[in-house]
Design a protein around this motif. Structure first.
Motif, PDB file in Angstrom:
ATOM      1  N   GLN A 178      32.044  68.904  15.462  1.00 25.89           N
ATOM      2  CA  GLN A 178      33.368  68.850  15.693  1.00 25.89           C
ATOM      3  C   GLN A 178      33.842  67.784  15.147  1.00 25.89           C
ATOM      4  O   GLN A 178      33.417  66.577  14.892  1.00 25.89           O
ATOM      5  CB  GLN A 178      33.808  68.646  17.233  1.00 25.89           C
ATOM      6  CG  GLN A 178      33.497  70.050  18.185  1.00 25.89           C
ATOM      7  CD  GLN A 178      33.989  69.619  19.401  1.00 25.89           C
ATOM      8  OE1 GLN A 178      33.072  69.289  20.222  1.00 25.89           O
ATOM      9  NE2 GLN A 178      35.110  69.961  19.874  1.00 25.89           N
TER      10      GLN A 178
ATOM     11  N   ASP B 292      33.147  69.005  25.089  1.00 29.88           N
ATOM     12  CA  ASP B 292      34.010  68.297  24.290  1.00 29.88           C
ATOM     13  C   ASP B 292      33.570  67.092  23.908  1.00 29.88           C
ATOM     14  O   ASP B 292      33.130  65.924  24.639  1.00 29.88           O
ATOM     15  CB  ASP B 292      35.160  68.167  25.413  1.00 29.88           C
ATOM     16  CG  ASP B 292      36.528  67.449  24.522  1.00 29.88           C
ATOM     17  OD1 ASP B 292      36.321  67.081  23.367  1.00 29.88           O
ATOM     18  OD2 ASP B 292      37.397  67.216  25.196  1.00 29.88           O
TER      19      ASP B 292
ATOM     20  N   LYS C  51      42.676  72.772  14.456  1.00 35.97           N
ATOM     21  CA  LYS C  51      42.038  73.928  15.214  1.00 35.97           C
ATOM     22  C   LYS C  51      42.605  73.928  16.574  1.00 35.97           C
ATOM     23  O   LYS C  51      42.563  74.979  17.219  1.00 35.97           O
ATOM     24  CB  LYS C  51      40.640  73.437  15.476  1.00 35.97           C
ATOM     25  CG  LYS C  51      39.641  73.927  14.524  1.00 35.97           C
ATOM     26  CD  LYS C  51      38.168  73.440  15.049  1.00 35.97           C
ATOM     27  CE  LYS C  51      37.092  73.855  13.730  1.00 35.97           C
ATOM     28  NZ  LYS C  51      36.148  72.651  13.688  1.00 35.97           N
TER      29      LYS C  51
ATOM     30  N   HIS D  77      34.778  64.844  21.418  1.00 41.23           N
ATOM     31  CA  HIS D  77      35.363  64.027  20.514  1.00 41.23           C
ATOM     32  C   HIS D  77      35.431  62.511  21.006  1.00 41.23           C
ATOM     33  O   HIS D  77      35.961  61.837  20.140  1.00 41.23           O
ATOM     34  CB  HIS D  77      36.671  64.755  20.079  1.00 41.23           C
ATOM     35  CG  HIS D  77      37.683  64.373  21.142  1.00 41.23           C
ATOM     36  ND1 HIS D  77      38.057  65.134  22.154  1.00 41.23           N
ATOM     37  CD2 HIS D  77      38.802  63.443  21.018  1.00 41.23           C
ATOM     38  CE1 HIS D  77      38.914  64.474  22.975  1.00 41.23           C
ATOM     39  NE2 HIS D  77      39.451  63.689  22.201  1.00 41.23           N
TER      40      HIS D  77
ATOM     41  N   HIS E  62      32.425  75.653  20.546  1.00 42.08           N
ATOM     42  CA  HIS E  62      32.996  76.345  19.398  1.00 42.08           C
ATOM     43  C   HIS E  62      32.181  76.976  18.223  1.00 42.08           C
ATOM     44  O   HIS E  62      32.706  77.573  17.596  1.00 42.08           O
ATOM     45  CB  HIS E  62      33.944  75.046  18.942  1.00 42.08           C
ATOM     46  CG  HIS E  62      34.886  74.496  19.563  1.00 42.08           C
ATOM     47  ND1 HIS E  62      36.190  75.252  19.992  1.00 42.08           N
ATOM     48  CD2 HIS E  62      34.924  73.634  20.461  1.00 42.08           C
ATOM     49  CE1 HIS E  62      36.890  74.521  20.785  1.00 42.08           C
ATOM     50  NE2 HIS E  62      36.160  73.281  21.108  1.00 42.08           N
TER      51      HIS E  62
ATOM     52  N   LYS F 213      41.667  65.128  17.532  1.00 41.87           N
ATOM     53  CA  LYS F 213      41.834  66.080  18.201  1.00 41.87           C
ATOM     54  C   LYS F 213      43.481  66.537  18.247  1.00 41.87           C
ATOM     55  O   LYS F 213      43.725  67.801  17.973  1.00 41.87           O
ATOM     56  CB  LYS F 213      41.799  65.844  19.610  1.00 41.87           C
ATOM     57  CG  LYS F 213      41.503  66.947  20.551  1.00 41.87           C
ATOM     58  CD  LYS F 213      40.809  66.654  21.990  1.00 41.87           C
ATOM     59  CE  LYS F 213      40.336  68.267  22.782  1.00 41.87           C
ATOM     60  NZ  LYS F 213      39.822  67.971  23.842  1.00 41.87           N
TER      61      LYS F 213
END
Lengths: 335, 335, 335, 335
Positions: D67, D45, D76, D47, A36, D71
């Motif tokens: 981040q 990813d 986003k 999270h 991202h 989620k």
């Protein structure tokens, strides 16, 4: 320093920004591209990089320092403890426990000399006392001013105790020439002009932590003084402002070991202002010593009920004798 | 003032204390005896009673003010709004919305004049700009100093906008003679010597709320200025320090109606420093106007990405034009 | 309780209000008239008077309690220290230092038994360990739940150490039947339904202070448990939320002597959660003992780097041995 | 996620750690070596990566998320606003201003029906009222409980207004079946078991921000509910705890635009609890609307002086009519 860029920043903007960082700050720039976001890492001496400049860029999402923004106050660049020498036989930071005691305000010759003698007998190494008093109300007693300084010097002459007292404006620096330690109060911790001028002297400075200053801001204020060439800074934790209303402030006891880790400067604790209540002075002083403080600054008044300021947090000389007995015993047992 | 005494205080001690209160403060003293404690009530003008003196008595459990400790800043004694006149056609507190805009720091003639022209076109009534900058780091840009003041005056000449800029030490008061509004920054809100000296001038003073100052402390700082004879104080809410880390500070929006109730002084809001993020300036400015603020002070920079300080919270002139459009429309709709 | 009325309240409204106070609360009402306001004093047992009801009256300016709003937790009505008996040879509040140690989360039989054995050897009197874990993220490990409870009991069987572990909902109270001390976590300090149900048991309850609870609110939560008939409450200071970001929380060291003064309940300190950093555990534990804590609750993990939660603040068994040595020596020296 | 390693970590330890990160979390790991430290960047990813696990490693100096840790609540991954449908003609988040009004506590049929009718006439779209009341004191009125729920339903039948009321424990979820919006109070914002159970329903949930919760923690609590499959979450800002004592809480007005940026969930404001004073409700409600709130929840009582809880912050129906008039006019003018 790590810079996270906003998602979908065009590559050419990134390249341009990298160039600018390299040329402005003489740092190396590493870059890696996440799913991202893109992240830049600055490598080199970044303590003079203006974090606000970086943060202002429209392509920047957030910035994080890896190095601390202070250098002279930083233990990384100065691993040994700083010992601040106050007089021939008084030092702070050398492993001993330096106790400063005395009234919130100097009120009369009799008062200050009597208190000085008594705290000396109980083991205090220095005399504290306010001549210029920062008061919340314009209608409250503001201190004896230059007369107060004279009385402190007189008490020093009588007892041999070095004196510490608060300065409130740059114009007074000359007047404080003959004071042993100059105190910067919590409300002036970010009076940057005052800090800068004190940096030009060689005087030991007792720098109180601001009412809501972070530890980093406090060390940055020490850095202001040291940047001018004066390394004789003593930090003083005096409680911070929180939502709790039972005490006037909340003593941040963890600040002692944290400051000792981050910095080489000595740190003392003011249990009187931290609590605002005389019966809390002993347990807080004990805690401070157990947590590793280099010293204490304690309010003592021969007649707290007629004190012209802050009497509620003052010990009587007799109470101080008992507290001093317990804290020196604790210090001794920890050796 | 209400004084709660400790349980089982001997009656003769109470009588003695009552006498002392009467003679020291020329107040009447009422007394009633509860099951556990005795309570004394002071009747008369108590704003000069030193609450710390009372609190220091060993027989006192707690003290509570009924009257506020400020008098000149108090709406009770001055029911009408104070209107601070800045120039022939600019006033604050008269019901209009006074918008001050400009860069955090003055950087060059071109910069300040260009910004001044553009914010004037968008409806700003005053130009703000820093010449002396309080910076956390001794290594950061500290402002153009007296040269910055000259550039502000030049921009005033070009646009007719009165100027507001920050002072950092008492020695500079003469240098600020020709400035329209002198700003006292958040870090100097309790620099009592500075406040006292400013009280001797007749200059309008923009008094920012300290980082962790209560509303009462803020009004006491206004009282310092007013006690010297200068009634031209404009209060500025700029966010307070809390545990929340997403924004630099937390805008205390309730402070606006509270100050309007407690005091007759005008209050303006600084949404730029309160948030530290340019995209939050508009919603916070809107909220401030809706809550009744007399004015706003907003950072505008023609090139935020190259600003020498605080760029992250600055609007571009174009963004300011849009924000100004919305806030003046909101103000209009509220009439 | 002292009630300040608004200026110029009509005398007949005041009389009516006085009558209502007398009949509702069976208190005597004293009244005195100041220059600007009238003040009423309530005399009698006011701890059940609803301060919000008083505050809601349109004629009331402010209300102040003189008596504390808690009664069963109040030292005034129970001067001797409460000693909570945990098992035949473990008590808290009897003057000894009760150390509870163990992992943040129970992870396996091997882990919990090994840690239990090792902390016992170092002097711990109780084993702590989480079976139900309150986690900020729904995606994080939430504990072994009932299996975790079984493993704790197994470790107790192996070592004889009583166990303390956290409950998260009222439905689980039966499941905690065989636990020695039930912990109420900081986030549940004001889960009043949980407190009320625990008040119906006779179990010792370790009541952690809420993240931003005042000392009074904390004692009111103890009062909830005690109002139900369960006097076995142990208070636990674990750091409060402030603006400082260097540590996870700020240990409020003054809370120890304050709680000891206001209440008869024992108080222990959690230096692990208060700091969130293992290297701060020792200085904070030392400070807590010096300030008069009745016990400590410390996180110990045999493999902090693979801990399933909160590893950063855990000591290794070896580190714990050293810390325990220092704190017991300190306690000894203070006798 | 960015991981700063401690200075002088041996290269082989770093390599091992990198391997572990890759295999545990299926992320790519980037690395760069600074002058003083090595930094690792996790790409993919992250999270679900347990930040505490990372932080616990002895070679780790600090960790920073790039981040957000939530989620489902994150804008986003869900760019459009969520509109929560309450009934056939009431929705929150669709651009209209949804006003919920009613008493703090339901007290009687007459009271709740009368208030419901009057607030409906003034433009309220929903009726609020407490049946189960979280009270700081065990001796204070705790609500009419299930009888209160019945009275709310009766008032709904009379007026057609959907009802919102607070739940205090998981066992009550069935009892709240027929309630339109279930409120989770500030003190239960991190009662994770309650959040998880509510996530299994499809009910709209009004999630109040905790007394000292960060915006991120608040969104994580929303994530708990959403992780269970319930997307109908309405966030409610109700003031946070700060050092300022003039108001009960400090309304964090900036939270509105911040939540709107970070999340797609609707956000409403409670000006009654934020201030605790009825005269502050109007300016705070105005500010909330100007800052972009999707709704307001306001306390209205037909007889605040006899209210069984929180009367001081309640408006009378007549006052509410005026406030409602002003806020709807403001909303209209902003279109």
């Amino acid at each position: 320093m790590i810079i996270v860029l906003k998602p979908s920043t065009p590559p050419e903007r990134i390249a341009l920004f990298e160039d600018r960082l390299r040329s402005n700050y003489h740092v190396k720039v590493n870059r890696w591209d996440g799913v991202h976001s893109t992240v830049l890492g600055l490598i080199g001496d970044t303590h003079t990089v203006d974090i606000e400049y970086i943060d202002a860029q429209d392509i920047v999402e957030s910035v994080k320092r890896v190095q601390e923004p202070y250098k002279k106050a930083n233990r990384k660049f100065h691993p040994e403890n700083t010992v601040v020498k106050i007089s021939d036989n008084v030092s702070i930071g050398d492993g001993s426990l330096c106790v400063m005691a005395g009234p919130c305000s100097v009120e009369s010759e009799e008062q200050i000399v009597e208190i000085a003698r008594s705290v000396k007998k109980s083991g205090a190494a220095m005399l504290r006392g306010g001549a210029f008093k920062p008061r919340t109300s314009p209608y409250a007693f503001q201190g004896l001013k230059s007369e107060g300084l004279d009385l402190l010097k007189l008490a020093r002459k009588e007892t041999g105790l070095p004196i510490v007292t608060e300065i409130m404006r740059t114009e007074h620096i000359d007047m404080f020439e003959n004071v042993d330690v100059i105190q910067v109060g919590a409300r002036n911790m970010q009076n940057f002009d005052l800090l800068r001028e004190l940096g030009k002297t060689k005087k030991p400075i007792l720098l109180k932590r601001g009412l809501s200053a972070t530890i980093e801001e406090w060390l940055m204020s020490a850095e202001y003084i040291m940047a001018g060439g004066n390394d004789n800074v003593i930090l003083c934790e005096r409680g911070i402002r929180t939502y709790e209303t039972y005490t006037r402030n909340t003593l941040d006891i963890a600040a002692i070991p944290i400051v000792k880790k981050l910095s080489h400067l000595p740190v003392v604790v003011d249990p009187s202002h931290a609590s605002g209540k005389s019966w809390l002075v002993e347990p807080l002083a004990m805690a401070a010593v157990a947590a590793g403080a280099d010293g204490l600054i304690i309010e003592v008044h021969n007649d707290p009920q007629h004190a012209l300021s802050d009497g509620a947090q003052s010990l009587t000389p007799k109470q101080f004798e008992q507290v001093a007995g317990r804290i020196f015993a604790l210090k001794e047992s920890m050796k």
